[in-house]
Design a protein around this motif. Structure first.
Motif, PDB file in Angstrom:
ATOM      1  N   GLY A   1       0.789  -1.231   0.000  1.00  0.00           N
ATOM      2  CA  GLY A   1       0.000   0.000   0.000  1.00  0.00           C
ATOM      3  C   GLY A   1       0.819   1.278   0.000  1.00  0.00           C
ATOM      4  N   VAL A   2       2.129   1.163   0.202  1.00  0.00           N
ATOM      5  CA  VAL A   2       2.946   2.382   0.279  1.00  0.00           C
ATOM      6  C   VAL A   2       3.239   2.987  -1.093  1.00  0.00           C
ATOM      7  CG1 VAL A   2       4.070   1.826   2.473  1.00  0.00           C
ATOM      8  CG2 VAL A   2       5.113   1.055   0.323  1.00  0.00           C
ATOM      9  N   GLY A   3       2.997   2.175  -2.151  1.00  0.00           N
ATOM     10  CA  GLY A   3       3.274   2.669  -3.500  1.00  0.00           C
ATOM     11  C   GLY A   3       4.479   1.980  -4.123  1.00  0.00           C
ATOM     12  N   LYS A   4       4.734   0.768  -3.669  1.00  0.00           N
ATOM     13  CA  LYS A   4       5.874  -0.014  -4.153  1.00  0.00           C
ATOM     14  C   LYS A   4       5.751  -0.321  -5.649  1.00  0.00           C
ATOM     15  CE  LYS A   4       6.197  -3.711  -1.763  1.00  0.00           C
ATOM     16  NZ  LYS A   4       6.269  -5.076  -2.315  1.00  0.00           N
ATOM     17  N   THR A   5       4.611  -0.888  -6.028  1.00  0.00           N
ATOM     18  CA  THR A   5       4.409  -1.244  -7.431  1.00  0.00           C
ATOM     19  C   THR A   5       4.451  -0.018  -8.338  1.00  0.00           C
ATOM     20  OG1 THR A   5       2.871  -2.875  -6.549  1.00  0.00           O
ATOM     21  CG2 THR A   5       2.963  -2.668  -8.930  1.00  0.00           C
ATOM     22  N   THR A   6       3.780   1.022  -7.893  1.00  0.00           N
ATOM     23  CA  THR A   6       3.742   2.263  -8.670  1.00  0.00           C
ATOM     24  C   THR A   6       5.159   2.812  -8.866  1.00  0.00           C
ATOM     25  OG1 THR A   6       1.601   2.712  -7.656  1.00  0.00           O
ATOM     26  CG2 THR A   6       2.664   4.555  -8.759  1.00  0.00           C
TER      27      THR A   6
ATOM     28  N   LYS B   1       7.085   3.461 -12.350  1.00  0.00           N
ATOM     29  CA  LYS B   1       7.604   4.787 -12.705  1.00  0.00           C
ATOM     30  C   LYS B   1       9.105   4.728 -12.993  1.00  0.00           C
ATOM     31  CE  LYS B   1       4.496   7.501  -9.625  1.00  0.00           C
ATOM     32  NZ  LYS B   1       4.491   8.073  -8.249  1.00  0.00           N
TER      33      LYS B   1
ATOM     34  N   LYS C   1       3.839   9.687  -2.267  1.00  0.00           N
ATOM     35  CA  LYS C   1       2.593  10.380  -1.898  1.00  0.00           C
ATOM     36  C   LYS C   1       2.821  11.741  -1.238  1.00  0.00           C
ATOM     37  CE  LYS C   1       0.527   5.830  -1.305  1.00  0.00           C
ATOM     38  NZ  LYS C   1      -0.437   4.990  -0.627  1.00  0.00           N
TER      39      LYS C   1
ATOM     40  N   ASP D   1       2.601  14.446  -2.695  1.00  0.00           N
ATOM     41  CA  ASP D   1       1.680  15.413  -3.309  1.00  0.00           C
ATOM     42  C   ASP D   1       0.441  15.677  -2.466  1.00  0.00           C
ATOM     43  OD1 ASP D   1       1.552  12.610  -4.199  1.00  0.00           O
ATOM     44  OD2 ASP D   1      -0.284  13.191  -5.215  1.00  0.00           O
TER      45      ASP D   1
ATOM     46  N   GLY E   1       7.827  10.381  -4.725  1.00  0.00           N
ATOM     47  CA  GLY E   1       6.615  10.215  -5.521  1.00  0.00           C
ATOM     48  C   GLY E   1       5.709  11.413  -5.294  1.00  0.00           C
ATOM     49  N   VAL E   2       5.280  12.029  -6.393  1.00  0.00           N
ATOM     50  CA  VAL E   2       4.432  13.221  -6.265  1.00  0.00           C
ATOM     51  C   VAL E   2       3.144  13.089  -7.081  1.00  0.00           C
ATOM     52  CG1 VAL E   2       6.283  14.819  -5.642  1.00  0.00           C
ATOM     53  CG2 VAL E   2       5.838  14.381  -8.052  1.00  0.00           C
ATOM     54  N   GLY E   3       2.668  11.867  -7.257  1.00  0.00           N
ATOM     55  CA  GLY E   3       1.420  11.656  -7.979  1.00  0.00           C
ATOM     56  C   GLY E   3       1.310  10.212  -8.437  1.00  0.00           C
ATOM     57  N   GLU E   4       0.162   9.879  -9.044  1.00  0.00           N
ATOM     58  CA  GLU E   4      -0.082   8.486  -9.420  1.00  0.00           C
ATOM     59  C   GLU E   4       0.378   8.143 -10.828  1.00  0.00           C
ATOM     60  OE1 GLU E   4      -3.720   6.644  -7.400  1.00  0.00           O
ATOM     61  OE2 GLU E   4      -4.404   8.659  -7.980  1.00  0.00           O
TER      62      GLU E   4
HETATM   63  P1  GDP Z   1       1.922  -1.224  -3.169  1.00  0.00           P
HETATM   64  O1  GDP Z   1       0.876  -2.058  -2.495  1.00  0.00           O
HETATM   65  O2  GDP Z   1       2.948  -0.753  -2.202  1.00  0.00           O
HETATM   66  O3  GDP Z   1       2.503  -1.858  -4.369  1.00  0.00           O
HETATM   67  O4  GDP Z   1       1.175   0.123  -3.593  1.00  0.00           O
HETATM   68  P2  GDP Z   1       0.690   0.619  -5.021  1.00  0.00           P
HETATM   69  O5  GDP Z   1       1.833   0.911  -5.891  1.00  0.00           O
HETATM   70  O6  GDP Z   1      -0.354  -0.306  -5.544  1.00  0.00           O
HETATM   71  O7  GDP Z   1       0.040   2.021  -4.599  1.00  0.00           O
HETATM   72  C1  GDP Z   1      -1.031   2.140  -3.690  1.00  0.00           C
HETATM   73  C2  GDP Z   1      -1.854   3.364  -4.062  1.00  0.00           C
HETATM   74  O8  GDP Z   1      -1.090   4.550  -3.878  1.00  0.00           O
HETATM   75  C3  GDP Z   1      -2.279   3.386  -5.527  1.00  0.00           C
HETATM   76  O9  GDP Z   1      -3.586   3.880  -5.603  1.00  0.00           O
HETATM   77  C4  GDP Z   1      -1.305   4.361  -6.185  1.00  0.00           C
HETATM   78  O10 GDP Z   1      -1.837   4.996  -7.308  1.00  0.00           O
HETATM   79  C5  GDP Z   1      -1.063   5.334  -5.065  1.00  0.00           C
HETATM   80  N1  GDP Z   1       0.237   6.031  -5.157  1.00  0.00           N
HETATM   81  C6  GDP Z   1       1.462   5.487  -5.290  1.00  0.00           C
HETATM   82  N2  GDP Z   1       2.415   6.452  -5.319  1.00  0.00           N
HETATM   83  C7  GDP Z   1       1.781   7.638  -5.201  1.00  0.00           C
HETATM   84  C8  GDP Z   1       2.204   9.025  -5.163  1.00  0.00           C
HETATM   85  O11 GDP Z   1       3.394   9.369  -5.212  1.00  0.00           O
HETATM   86  N3  GDP Z   1       1.214   9.955  -5.033  1.00  0.00           N
HETATM   87  C9  GDP Z   1      -0.101   9.615  -4.939  1.00  0.00           C
HETATM   88  N4  GDP Z   1      -0.987  10.595  -4.807  1.00  0.00           N
HETATM   89  N5  GDP Z   1      -0.527   8.350  -4.973  1.00  0.00           N
HETATM   90  C10 GDP Z   1       0.384   7.367  -5.105  1.00  0.00           C
END
Ligand code: GDP
Length: 304
Positions: free
Chosen positions: A113-118, A122, A257, A259, A282-285
Motif C-alpha cells: 500500500g505504500v506505492g511499491k508497485t507504482t 515509474k 505520496k 503530493d 513520488g508526487v502523484g499516481e
Molecule cells: P503497493 O501495495 O505498495 O505496491 O502500492 P501501489 O503501488 O499499488 O500504490 C497504492 C496506491 O497509492 C495506488 O492507488 C497508487 O496509485 C497510489 N500512489 C502510489 N504512489 C503515489 C504518489 O506518489 N502519489 C499519490 N498521490 N498516490 C500514489
C-alpha cells in the motif's frame, strides 16, 4: 516546477507555521527557537533530527551573537541542505545507474500500500525512456493482486516481466528474472518483494534467501535495496524504516505520496535518522510522477 507542485501542501503548511513562529520578533531568541522546534516537529521532521537542527542554529546564534529572524529562512535552508549532504541525499539530478554494473539489480522492499508497485513502474518508465533495457520481477508472490498490479505496469510501460503463480517461491522468481535479464542483455532489473511485516524473522529470512539466490546469477546483487515509504503516513514511515533496516541492508529510500500531504518534512528526518539517502520521491499516481530527489530543488521549493 513539478517539485513545487508536489510539495505544495508541505510548503504552505511550513511557511504559515514558520511565520507564526517568528511573528512580532526581530531577533532569534529562546522563544523563537522553541517555536521553531515545534514547527519542525509538527512538520514531521522527527524529534531527533529537529533537535539536531535547533542545536546547530543555537550554536550559530551563540557564535554570531545576533541573528535576525529575517535571516532564519536562509539559515534553516543551509542547515537542512547540510544535514541532507551528510547522508548523500539529493546529490543526483537524473536517473542513472553505474556503467560497470550490467544488469544493475534493484530489489524493492516496503509494506503493502505504500506505492511499491507504482514506484517500480515509474522507475521502469524512466530507465526505458533513457534507452535502457528493463526487466521486472514479480517476487511478491504472497498476494495475487501484487503480481497483477506489476503486470499492469509492465504493460503500461511496455517492459518484460518475469512472474510465476501466486504462492510460488520468491527466490525462484528472482532467480528466473535475473537469468532472463542476463540472457536478454538487460541493463536494469527491478525486483518486487513481499511487503509483510507481521513476522520480522520471516521477512528477514525471505529477503536473505532472495539475495542469496540472485547472487548465483549475478555477483554482488542486489546492487541497490530500495525501501519505499509512504510519506503521508509521517511517523509510521519512520517505524517501517526501522523494521526494514533491521531485516535487511537498505541502501536507498523512495518516499511516496508527497503530493497529497503536508508531511514532506519526513524526507529530512528519515534520511538523517537512518543515514540512508532519499533517492526518489513520488508526487502523484502517473507514470511521470516520480522525481530524482535533489536537495537543492527541495530546499529551494521549501523556502522560496
Ligand atoms: P503497493 O501495495 O505498495 O505496491 O502500492 P501501489 O503501488 O499499488 O500504490 C497504492 C496506491 O497509492 C495506488 O492507488 C497508487 O496509485 C497510489 N500512489 C502510489 N504512489 C503515489 C504518489 O506518489 N502519489 C499519490 N498521490 N498516490 C500514489
Amino acid at each position: 516546477e513539478t517539485l513545487d507542485k508536489g510539495l505544495e501542501k508541505t510548503k504552505t503548511n511550513f511557511f504559515s507555521k514558520l511565520s507564526k513562529a517568528v511573528a512580532g520578533k526581530s531577533k532569534v531568541d529562546d522563544d523563537v527557537l522553541d517555536n521553531l522546534e515545534e514547527v519542525l516537529v509538527t512538520s514531521d521532521v522527527g524529534v531527533d533530527t529537529t533537535l539536531k537542527v535547533i542545536e546547530r542554529i543555537e550554536a550559530r546564534v551563540a557564535r554570531d551573537k545576533y541573528m535576525g529572524t529575517d535571516e532564519l529562512n536562509t539559515i534553516l535552508r543551509e542547515e537542512i541542505a547540510d544535514l541532507l549532504s551528510e547522508t548523500h541525499t539529493g546529490e543526483e539530478t537524473e536517473y542513472s545507474i553505474p556503467m560497470d554494473k550490467r544488469p544493475y539489480v534493484i530489489m524493492v522492499v516496503g509494506v503493502n500500500g505504500v506505492g511499491k508497485t507504482t514506484t517500480i513502474g515509474k522507475l521502469a518508465y524512466q530507465f526505458k525512456k533513457q534507452g535502457l533495457k528493463v526487466v521486472l520481477g514479480a517476487a511478491d508472490t504472497f498476494r495475487a493482486a501484487a503480481i497483477d498490479q506489476l503486470q499492469v505496469w509492465a504493460d503500461r510501460v511496455d517492459v518484460p516481466i518475469v512472474k510465476q503463480k501466486m504462492g510460488s517461491d520468491p527466490a525462484s522468481v528472482a532467480f528466473d528474472t535475473l537469468s532472463s535479464a542476463v540472457s536478454q542483455g538487460a541493463d536494469v532489473v527491478i525486483i518486487d518483494t513481499a511487503g509483510r511485516l507481521h513476522n520480522k524473522v520471516n521477512l528477514m529470512n525471505e529477503l536473505t534467501k532472495v539475495k542469496k539466490v540472485m547472487q548465483k546469477v549475478v555477483d554482488d546483487t542486489p546492487h541497490e535495496v530500495l525501501l519505499v515509504l509512504d510519506g503521508s503516513t509521517g511517523q509510521n514511515a519512520f517505524e517501517q524504516a526501522k523494521q526494514f533496516t533491521k531485516a535487511t541492508e537498505v541502501t536507498a529510500l523512495a518516499v511516496t505520496k508527497l503530493d497529497g500531504t503536508a508531511k514532506g518534512g519526513v524526507v529530512i528526518g528519515i534520511s538523517d535518522q537512518f543515514q540512508i539517502p532519499v533517492k526518489y520521491i513520488g508526487v502523484g499516481e502517473g507514470m511521470e510522477d516520480l522525481q530524482v530527489f535533489n536537495k537543492y530543488e527541495f530546499v529551494d521549493s521549501f523556502f522560496k
